[in-house]
Write a protein that holds these residues in place. Structure first.
Motif, PDB file in Angstrom:
ATOM      1  N   THR B  94      21.612  51.156  17.765  1.00 50.94           N
ATOM      2  CA  THR B  94      22.595  50.969  18.692  1.00 50.94           C
ATOM      3  C   THR B  94      23.326  50.818  17.578  1.00 50.94           C
ATOM      4  O   THR B  94      23.255  50.866  16.347  1.00 50.94           O
ATOM      5  CB  THR B  94      21.935  50.424  19.417  1.00 50.94           C
ATOM      6  OG1 THR B  94      21.396  49.072  18.513  1.00 50.94           O
ATOM      7  CG2 THR B  94      20.159  50.304  19.117  1.00 50.94           C
ATOM      8  N   VAL B  95      24.313  50.325  18.503  1.00 48.48           N
ATOM      9  CA  VAL B  95      25.976  49.703  17.823  1.00 48.48           C
ATOM     10  C   VAL B  95      25.220  48.586  17.235  1.00 48.48           C
ATOM     11  O   VAL B  95      26.008  48.636  15.719  1.00 48.48           O
ATOM     12  CB  VAL B  95      26.523  49.532  18.986  1.00 48.48           C
ATOM     13  CG1 VAL B  95      28.177  48.823  18.658  1.00 48.48           C
ATOM     14  CG2 VAL B  95      27.390  50.704  19.473  1.00 48.48           C
ATOM     15  N   LEU B  96      24.537  47.809  17.734  1.00 45.76           N
ATOM     16  CA  LEU B  96      24.460  46.518  17.048  1.00 45.76           C
ATOM     17  C   LEU B  96      23.563  46.986  15.858  1.00 45.76           C
ATOM     18  O   LEU B  96      24.064  46.156  14.465  1.00 45.76           O
ATOM     19  CB  LEU B  96      23.247  45.763  17.857  1.00 45.76           C
ATOM     20  CG  LEU B  96      22.834  43.989  17.313  1.00 45.76           C
ATOM     21  CD1 LEU B  96      24.390  42.819  17.149  1.00 45.76           C
ATOM     22  CD2 LEU B  96      21.917  43.573  18.161  1.00 45.76           C
ATOM     23  N   MET B 133      27.348  40.305  16.130  1.00 43.36           N
ATOM     24  CA  MET B 133      28.014  40.052  17.661  1.00 43.36           C
ATOM     25  C   MET B 133      29.299  39.654  17.687  1.00 43.36           C
ATOM     26  O   MET B 133      30.068  39.583  17.821  1.00 43.36           O
ATOM     27  CB  MET B 133      26.544  38.771  17.835  1.00 43.36           C
ATOM     28  CG  MET B 133      25.675  39.060  18.290  1.00 43.36           C
ATOM     29  SD  MET B 133      25.395  40.809  19.514  1.00 43.36           S
ATOM     30  CE  MET B 133      26.004  39.709  21.315  1.00 43.36           C
ATOM     31  N   LEU B 136      31.497  42.562  16.065  1.00 41.05           N
ATOM     32  CA  LEU B 136      31.524  43.243  17.614  1.00 41.05           C
ATOM     33  C   LEU B 136      32.648  43.153  18.336  1.00 41.05           C
ATOM     34  O   LEU B 136      33.438  42.798  19.677  1.00 41.05           O
ATOM     35  CB  LEU B 136      30.278  43.517  18.272  1.00 41.05           C
ATOM     36  CG  LEU B 136      29.780  44.486  17.506  1.00 41.05           C
ATOM     37  CD1 LEU B 136      27.427  44.535  18.122  1.00 41.05           C
ATOM     38  CD2 LEU B 136      29.527  45.723  16.971  1.00 41.05           C
ATOM     39  N   GLU B 137      32.768  41.892  18.332  1.00 46.58           N
ATOM     40  CA  GLU B 137      33.364  40.426  19.655  1.00 46.58           C
ATOM     41  C   GLU B 137      34.872  40.775  18.939  1.00 46.58           C
ATOM     42  O   GLU B 137      35.757  41.161  19.568  1.00 46.58           O
ATOM     43  CB  GLU B 137      33.267  38.849  19.199  1.00 46.58           C
ATOM     44  CG  GLU B 137      33.781  38.187  20.306  1.00 46.58           C
ATOM     45  CD  GLU B 137      32.792  38.001  20.892  1.00 46.58           C
ATOM     46  OE1 GLU B 137      33.146  37.581  22.722  1.00 46.58           O
ATOM     47  OE2 GLU B 137      31.483  37.430  21.051  1.00 46.58           O
ATOM     48  N   VAL B 142      31.485  44.462  21.712  1.00 48.80           N
ATOM     49  CA  VAL B 142      30.641  43.652  21.995  1.00 48.80           C
ATOM     50  C   VAL B 142      29.727  44.036  22.857  1.00 48.80           C
ATOM     51  O   VAL B 142      28.458  44.368  23.489  1.00 48.80           O
ATOM     52  CB  VAL B 142      30.462  41.989  22.240  1.00 48.80           C
ATOM     53  CG1 VAL B 142      31.235  41.586  23.130  1.00 48.80           C
ATOM     54  CG2 VAL B 142      29.401  40.899  21.951  1.00 48.80           C
ATOM     55  N   ARG B 145      26.052  46.950  22.655  1.00 50.87           N
ATOM     56  CA  ARG B 145      25.947  46.183  21.759  1.00 50.87           C
ATOM     57  C   ARG B 145      24.429  47.277  21.286  1.00 50.87           C
ATOM     58  O   ARG B 145      23.782  47.472  20.090  1.00 50.87           O
ATOM     59  CB  ARG B 145      25.809  44.647  21.137  1.00 50.87           C
ATOM     60  CG  ARG B 145      25.003  44.268  22.079  1.00 50.87           C
ATOM     61  CD  ARG B 145      25.448  42.865  22.496  1.00 50.87           C
ATOM     62  NE  ARG B 145      24.384  42.090  23.030  1.00 50.87           N
ATOM     63  CZ  ARG B 145      25.277  41.723  24.021  1.00 50.87           C
ATOM     64  NH1 ARG B 145      26.723  41.707  24.522  1.00 50.87           N
ATOM     65  NH2 ARG B 145      24.137  41.452  25.428  1.00 50.87           N
ATOM     66  N   ASN B 146      24.007  47.587  22.954  1.00 45.05           N
ATOM     67  CA  ASN B 146      22.252  48.051  23.319  1.00 45.05           C
ATOM     68  C   ASN B 146      22.435  49.534  23.231  1.00 45.05           C
ATOM     69  O   ASN B 146      21.568  50.249  23.487  1.00 45.05           O
ATOM     70  CB  ASN B 146      21.849  47.294  23.857  1.00 45.05           C
ATOM     71  CG  ASN B 146      21.566  46.008  23.442  1.00 45.05           C
ATOM     72  OD1 ASN B 146      21.177  45.778  21.853  1.00 45.05           O
ATOM     73  ND2 ASN B 146      21.525  45.265  24.513  1.00 45.05           N
TER      74      ASN B 146
END
Lengths: 306, 257, 376
Positions: B94-96, B133, B136-137, B142, B145-146
């Motif tokens: 995932t992105v996160l 986070m 990503l913000e 953000v 993220r998933n």
């Protein structure tokens, strides 16, 4: 025995066999995922686990420890077998695969085959050519569902292998090292570029995969009651097929593949002429690969490998 | 002394001299662009700095430490991060998770603690998620993220590459053609982002073809041709340099032929 | 030229000496699986022959020979490997061969041995074809498959008096020979109905699918036409699955290992195996064997191999190494061995019958004699 019981019994048989294949298949798939090498020595690592198990168990039995501390015995037997084989796995990686990481793939495969023969013969010389009887501490007591029987030993083994699979999945998804492993598997250069120590990641893979194989070895010894130096071969073939079927490199794929191979084997024997069992297993493998060349859950692998 | 110093760097691939006796200084906190026609050796320079392969000759010094024969993962720990020309995301993460992988090189837990998940390990994992986070913000990712990285739109995949590089907490960021394949709107956003990153204190070292981007944000532009430095200076100086114009036109006419 | 002459002279001396040296060593070969799943029985056979040589040498050996050497061959229970091993033995100039173990290895290996006219005594292979192809120089220690099948069916018909029988084999020459013969004999009187014929793969560990199938059919008896490693696992799994059928097996499972691995689950299993009289010689042999090999037990085929080795050496002592004379001597002598009286018929088979054994309190105990139709 009515039909319902018959089917339940065969499903139990399939689940049992499938969990063991799955556990071994994980070792193939993890190593392949990370260095794209079929670790042919994995079958021997599985056997080595079974031998460590019997050595520890026999030693504990002499002291009467088994009767008084049954749970600790199991922890010790599994723990020591897994730990020893994990070290062995790392040693093999260091000696046989690491120097060849930049060599042709054929060289690495030959090295793996050589390692397999070396270990197999080593065990033959040190542990003897004949079957060794495993102390039967699991017994054959159990319970019945309708007329289908399942022993406590089987329950224990199925539950333990499922726990190990879940633990692995959690490790790979949720921990730093697990993520490093997945990153390395997907793109080694990039992983290194993000500060991941590739050598360490490969070492950890060579600890976990073989350790799971060793657990399967102890399970086979405990349940079936005997071990022999060459018993890894037939399991290697089946587990390897399972890893390919599920999509080599994919952890859920290995579990699924193991269950399918176990299921096909048992259910075919259950309803159709049993002599065709092995042929069928591989026909299924060929069919699946024909329709999905990268295996059932192997899509991510084929995407990232070019 | 400059943050990154290249002295007499050469790289030979068989009979091909890809980089020829290059001197280069990248000073702290600036945006420096390396440009040149295709095959001028720009990516080769990046690859030598980040340890993909060592230079055949010369020295690379980063903050006084020689990098020449360090492996990539050691170099990254010194504070250099990079992206690639072709996107190299971990597609089945995932992105996160992609960003988390980048953050891990700055955490301490060893193999055994990771295996057994000590309380300390759990605490650290939580900090990593918080930090990821934040990043990503900062990069405006953000909401994704998933998502699996492979499902992101192209421009956002580029952004995620930068996010992941930033996650390694570098002092210097090497961006290899970050605008490749972007539409003008995305390129404009990227320019803003690069300036924003520089303003957080990062040194930006850029290889780029998009001249609007290069000339718009660079403080210093270095021009390579056939592995040699042919010009260096402010965007304006470089644009007026005759050798540069010749190199570009020459190559272009060859390409057409 | 002069140099060449000296060289030739030296060569002649060397050849002369080496052939003189060879004349003082008698070589006999063995063929048995020293690797693979049946290596236990294979090792028992090799050790049995070596024990025979040691005993024979201690008793004075053979006049004209300094030393008796055993040349081991690994037949690996595989036709191809066994044939290669047989050729190796032929090339090393053995005077006779004891082996092999699996019928599927013995039959192919016997072809080159027959062509080279070398005496072969198998201590284990029971397929009818081993002695059924008109080879004059082949002999067999254990009783034949058809005899074993006959004893088995006789026991099921007149001893246990059962109605239904399920058969399992592992698709190897030996076990298929047995299940086929049993089917034939059972048809003759038609007292027993064969309700299933299942097959397993040698080397497998899990037979629960097939056993569950048989649990559902619930025959009176399940016949396990397999080798010891699979047989040991099968009885355990049958117990764990709660099968009610009685289990019956054969001489390839009749081994101390079966008791060890099978454990409690082996209790009550019937097996067919020849019964030898408990003579002084037998006890003596067991003692020598256990001392020599530091073994707790003597493998079942160790006895046959010992006898085979002994009569081969006796024959050479009496008749020399000419094959025709050896064959005549082997055929026309009544030998006394640790497996009972040995007298070969025109085919090379012994007059020896199986009895039915049962596993009781962790031991093989004689149970029923098909010749007298009575319990022991």
């Amino acid at each position: 025995m009515d039909t319902a019981s018959f089917i339940i019994q065969q499903l139990i048989n399939a689940l049992f066999l499938g969990s063991i294949f799955a556990l071994i298949a994980l070792g193939y798939t993890m190593v392949y995922g990370i260095i794209e090498l079929i670790n042919f020595a994995h079958g021997e690592l599985f056997t080595a686990g079974a031998f460590i198990g019997i050595i520890v168990l026999a030693a504990l039995q002499k002291t009467g420890f088994v009767e008084s501390h049954f749970v600790i015995t199991l922890i010790l037997v599994f723990g020591m077998a897994m730990a020893y084989v994990a070290v062995l796995g790392v040693a093999i990686e260091h000696v046989a695969y690491k120097p060849l990481r930049r060599a042709s793939r054929l060289a690495a495969i030959l090295s793996a085959l050589g390692m397999s023969i070396f270990l197999s013969n080593g065990m033959m010389l040190s542990q003897g050519v004949s079957d060794r009887a495993y102390p039967s501490i699991l017994g054959i007591e159990g319970f019945s569902i309708l007329d289908a029987r399942i022993t406590y030993g089987q329950v224990f083994i199925i539950v333990l292998s499922l726990l190990l699979m879940v633990a692995l999945q959690m490790f790979v998804n949720w921990t730093k090292l697990g993520k490093a492993m997945r990153a390395t598997a997907q793109n080694q250069t990039m992983a290194r570029m993000l500060g991941i120590d590739i050598d360490k990641t490969i070492r950890v893979t060579f600890m976990i995969g073989p350790a799971l194989g060793a657990a399967a070895g102890v399970m086979v010894g405990l349940y079936y009651g005997s071990v022999r130096f060459d018993m890894g071969f037939i399991y290697m073939i089946k587990a390897f097929a399972a890893a390919i079927l599920g999509g080599i490199g994919s952890i859920p794929g290995a579990v699924l593949g193991g269950m399918i191979i176990g299921g096909v084997e048992v259910l075919w024997s259950a309803f159709l002429p049993s002599e065709w069992k092995d042929v069928t297993t591989f026909v299924v493998l060929i069919l699946v690969l024909y329709l999905r060349p990268s295996g059932i859950l192997g899509e991510h692998v084929s995407e990232t490998r070019v | 002394m400059a943050e990154l110093v290249l002295r007499n760097i050469s790289k030979r691939f068989g009979g091909l001299l890809a980089v020829d006796n290059l001197d280069l200084d990248v000073s702290e906190g600036m945006i420096l662009s390396l440009i040149g026609p295709n095959g001028a050796g720009k990516t080769t320079v990046f690859n030598m700095i980040t340890g993909v392969y060592p230079p055949s000759h010369g020295t690379i010094t980063y903050r006084g430490n020689k990098l020449n024969h360090l492996r990539s993962n050691r170099i990254i720990r010194n504070g250099i991060a990079r992206t690639f020309q072709n996107i190299r995301l971990f597609k089945s993460m995932t992105v996160l998770e992609n960003v988390q992988v980048g953050l891990h090189c700055r955490t301490k837990s060893g193999a055994f603690r990771a295996l057994f998940r000590t309380p300390h390990q759990k605490q650290e994992e939580k900090e990593i998620i918080d930090r990821a986070m934040e990043i990503l913000e900062f990069l405006g990712l953000v909401d994704y993220r998933n998502e699996y990285a492979s499902y992101l739109p192209y421009g956002d995949q580029r952004r995620l590459e930068i996010a992941r590089a930033v996650a390694t907490q570098p002092h210097m960021l090497l961006l290899d053609e970050p605008a490749a394949g972007m539409n003008p709107r995305e390129t404009a956003e990227l320019m803003e982002l690069i300036i924003k990153l520089r303003d957080t204190g990062l040194t930006i070292f850029l290889v780029e073809h998009d001249m609007r981007l290069v000339m718009g944000i660079s403080e210093i532009v270095t021009v390579l041709d056939h592995g040699q430095k042919i010009a260096e200076g402010t965007p304006k100086q470089v644009q007026e340099n005759e050798r540069v114009i010749e190199a570009y036109l020459g190559t272009k006419s060859k390409e057409r032929a | 030229m002069k140099r060449f002459g000296i060289f030739m002279l030296l060569l002649a001396f060397m050849l002369g000496f080496s052939s003189m040296a060879a004349a003082k060593t008698l070589k006999i070969g063995t063929l048995s699986p020293l690797t693979g799943p049946y290596a236990q029985d294979g090792t028992d056979i090799l050790q049995g022959v070596k024990t025979a040589v040691a005993v024979f040498e201690k008793a004075g050996g053979i006049p004209g020979y300094d030393k008796i050497e055993v040349v081991p061959g690994d037949s690996a229970c595989d036709g191809g490997k066994a044939t290669m091993a047989a050729n190796k033995l032929i090339n090393s100039g053995v005077a006779g061969v004891v082996g092999a173990y699996c019928s599927s290895a013995t039959i192919p290996a016997s072809v080159p041995l027959n062509q080279a006219n070398i005496v072969q005594i198998t201590p284990a292979s029971t397929h009818t074809d081993v002695t059924g192809r008109g080879f004059k120089q082949i002999f067999r220690m254990p009783p034949r498959d058809d005899v074993q099948a006959w004893s088995t069916v006789k026991f099921l018909e007149d001893g246990l008096k059962i109605k239904t029988l399920a058969l399992i084999d592992d698709r190897q020459t030996y076990t298929v020979g047995l299940t086929e013969n049993i089917t034939e004999f059972a048809k003759e009187k038609n007292k027993i109905k064969i309700v299933a014929l299942e097959h397993i793969t040698p080397g497998d560990k899990d037979f629960t699918a097939v056993l569950t199938k048989l649990k559902r059919i619930n025959p009176d008896v399940i016949y396990m036409g397999v080798y010891q490693p699979e047989g040991s696992l099968m009885v355990r799994q049958a117990k764990a699955l709660g099968l009610k059928s009685k289990l019956l097996s054969e001489d390839a499972v009749f081994h101390p290992k079966f008791l060890e691995v099978g454990g409690k689950a082996a209790e009550g299993t019937y097996l067919t195996f020849a019964k030898a009289p408990e003579t002084k010689e037998r006890k003596e042999f067991e003692k020598t064997y256990k001392n020599m090999w530091k073994a707790k037990t003597v493998g079942s085929y160790g006895y046959y191999a010992y006898d085979a080795g002994m009569i081969l050496l006796e024959t050479i002592k009496k008749a020399g190494t000419k094959t025709n004379k050896m064959v005549d001597t082997l055929r026309n002598t009544t030998w006394s061995g640790v497996t009972g009286e040995i007298k070969f018929d025109y085919k090379g088979d012994r007059k020896l019958a199986h009895v039915i054994w049962i596993v009781k309190d962790g031991k093989f105990v004689p149970y029923w004699d098909p010749l007298t139709e009575s319990y022991f």
